[in-house]
Design a protein around this motif. Structure first.
Motif, short mmCIF file in Angstrom:
data_model
loop_
_atom_site.label_atom_id
_atom_site.label_comp_id
_atom_site.label_asym_id
_atom_site.label_seq_id
_atom_site.Cartn_x
_atom_site.Cartn_y
_atom_site.Cartn_z
N MET A 33 12.28 32.85 36.06
CA MET A 33 12.16 34.17 35.67
C MET A 33 12.96 34.93 34.96
O MET A 33 12.79 35.95 33.90
N MET A 34 14.40 34.68 35.14
CA MET A 34 15.40 35.20 34.45
C MET A 34 15.24 34.75 32.71
O MET A 34 15.58 35.40 32.04
N GLN A 35 15.24 33.38 33.03
CA GLN A 35 15.02 32.79 31.45
C GLN A 35 14.08 33.34 30.61
O GLN A 35 14.32 33.63 29.65
N TYR A 36 12.97 33.42 31.41
CA TYR A 36 11.79 34.08 30.60
C TYR A 36 12.11 35.51 30.44
O TYR A 36 11.71 36.01 29.29
N CYS A 38 15.05 36.68 29.36
CA CYS A 38 15.83 36.50 28.40
C CYS A 38 14.99 36.54 27.18
O CYS A 38 15.49 36.97 26.05
N ALA A 39 14.40 35.45 27.24
CA ALA A 39 13.43 34.86 25.82
C ALA A 39 12.63 36.15 25.65
O ALA A 39 12.47 36.37 24.46
N MET A 40 11.95 36.83 26.30
CA MET A 40 11.27 37.87 25.93
C MET A 40 12.19 39.19 25.31
O MET A 40 11.72 39.84 24.17
N LEU A 41 13.17 39.28 25.70
CA LEU A 41 14.24 40.14 25.22
C LEU A 41 14.66 39.64 23.85
O LEU A 41 14.73 40.58 22.77
N GLU A 42 14.85 38.47 23.58
CA GLU A 42 15.22 37.83 22.16
C GLU A 42 14.08 38.31 21.31
O GLU A 42 14.34 38.86 20.19
N VAL A 43 12.71 37.85 21.57
CA VAL A 43 11.62 38.27 20.86
C VAL A 43 11.53 39.70 20.49
O VAL A 43 11.37 40.11 19.49
N GLN A 44 11.55 40.44 21.51
CA GLN A 44 11.69 41.96 21.37
C GLN A 44 12.62 42.70 20.43
O GLN A 44 12.16 43.37 19.48
N THR A 45 13.67 42.06 20.48
CA THR A 45 14.81 42.48 19.64
C THR A 45 14.44 42.09 18.32
O THR A 45 14.48 43.03 17.06
N LYS A 46 13.97 40.97 17.89
CA LYS A 46 13.50 40.44 16.62
C LYS A 46 12.52 41.42 16.00
O LYS A 46 12.49 41.79 14.70
N PHE A 47 11.37 41.85 16.87
CA PHE A 47 10.32 43.03 16.20
C PHE A 47 11.05 44.25 16.15
O PHE A 47 10.54 44.99 15.12
N GLU A 48 12.04 44.70 17.01
CA GLU A 48 12.66 46.03 16.74
C GLU A 48 13.60 45.79 15.34
O GLU A 48 13.45 46.93 14.63
#
Length: 225
Positions: A33-36, A38-48
């Motif tokens: 779940m931690m890995q998911y 982190c992946a979510m945060l990566e994609v969120q940053t890209k959208f920001e």
């Protein structure tokens, strides 16, 4: 399979023996779940980043809001069981594509397609699946653009490709979906009746029409500047 500190195994989980207590305390599960996350945060940053950059082209941000969520343990278990697949860590990664989810709410439909195009063109993003419920709405009127993206995440000792589901909606689409969700899950309302379904579909069509009209107004204003 060895038990975790609570003394449960995935075999016991499948048998239905206190799954909440087991899965919430399992260290391997929490790591996944931690890995998911982190992946979510990566994609969120890209959208920001995209939101900031694209705002320079039209003096407005294409994104109204971004929200994120990780699927709850029991929701994960229930979905695996509905699919009729093994309840295990490897099965989660293989069979579930929406453990990590991001909702991107935009102002206009054209913003959705532009953002989707830009995110998918990045060389460290893999597009796994695309479902366009804007052009092809669901029978109840639901509209949204769904993407399953895969992004590389660099951890301390490994690089791992993780999947993230992205749902794009306009403000109007998100409003409709929120109301529809409340109606659908309200216990004293049978949302399957044709009358309710038809009313929801009618509202969805009206909202989509307003979306397009507001987009046209925005384009006229931009063209006059």
């Amino acid at each position: 399979m060895k038990s975790n500190r609570s003394g449960f195994t995935f075999d016991e989980l499948i048998a239905g023996e206190r799954p909440e207590e087991f899965i919430e305390s399992a260290q391997p599960f929490m790591k996944l779940m931690m890995q998911y996350q982190c992946a979510m945060l990566e994609v969120q940053t890209k959208f920001e980043v995209l939101n900031t950059e694209l705002s320079m082209d039209s003096d407005r941000n294409p994104i109204e809001s971004i929200s994120c969520r990780i699927k709850k343990p029991m929701s994960i278990v229930e979905k695996l069981k509905r699919k009729g697949v093994e309840v295990s860590l490897s099965s989660i990664e293989k069979n579930l594509h929406d453990v990590a989810g991001i909702r991107v709410v935009c102002f206009f439909p054209k913003d959705i397609y532009r953002l989707a195009e830009k995110i998918c063109s990045q060389d460290d993003i893999r597009l796994i699946e695309k479902k366009d419920y804007i052009q092809n709405p669901k029978p109840n009127g639901y509209r949204s653009l769904h993407l399953i993206l895969e992004v590389p995440v660099f951890f301390a000792d490994e690089k791992k490709w993780m999947q993230v589901e992205v749902q794009f909606r306009t403000i109007a689409m998100d409003f409709w979906a929120s109301i529809e969700h409340k109606v659908k899950y309200k216990k004293d309302i049978d949302a399957s009746t044709s009358d309710i379904v038809e009313k929801l579909r009618g509202c969805a069509e009206s909202i989509h029409s307003i979306d397009l009209r507001m987009q046209e107004i925005s384009e006229c204003i931009e063209a006059s500047n």
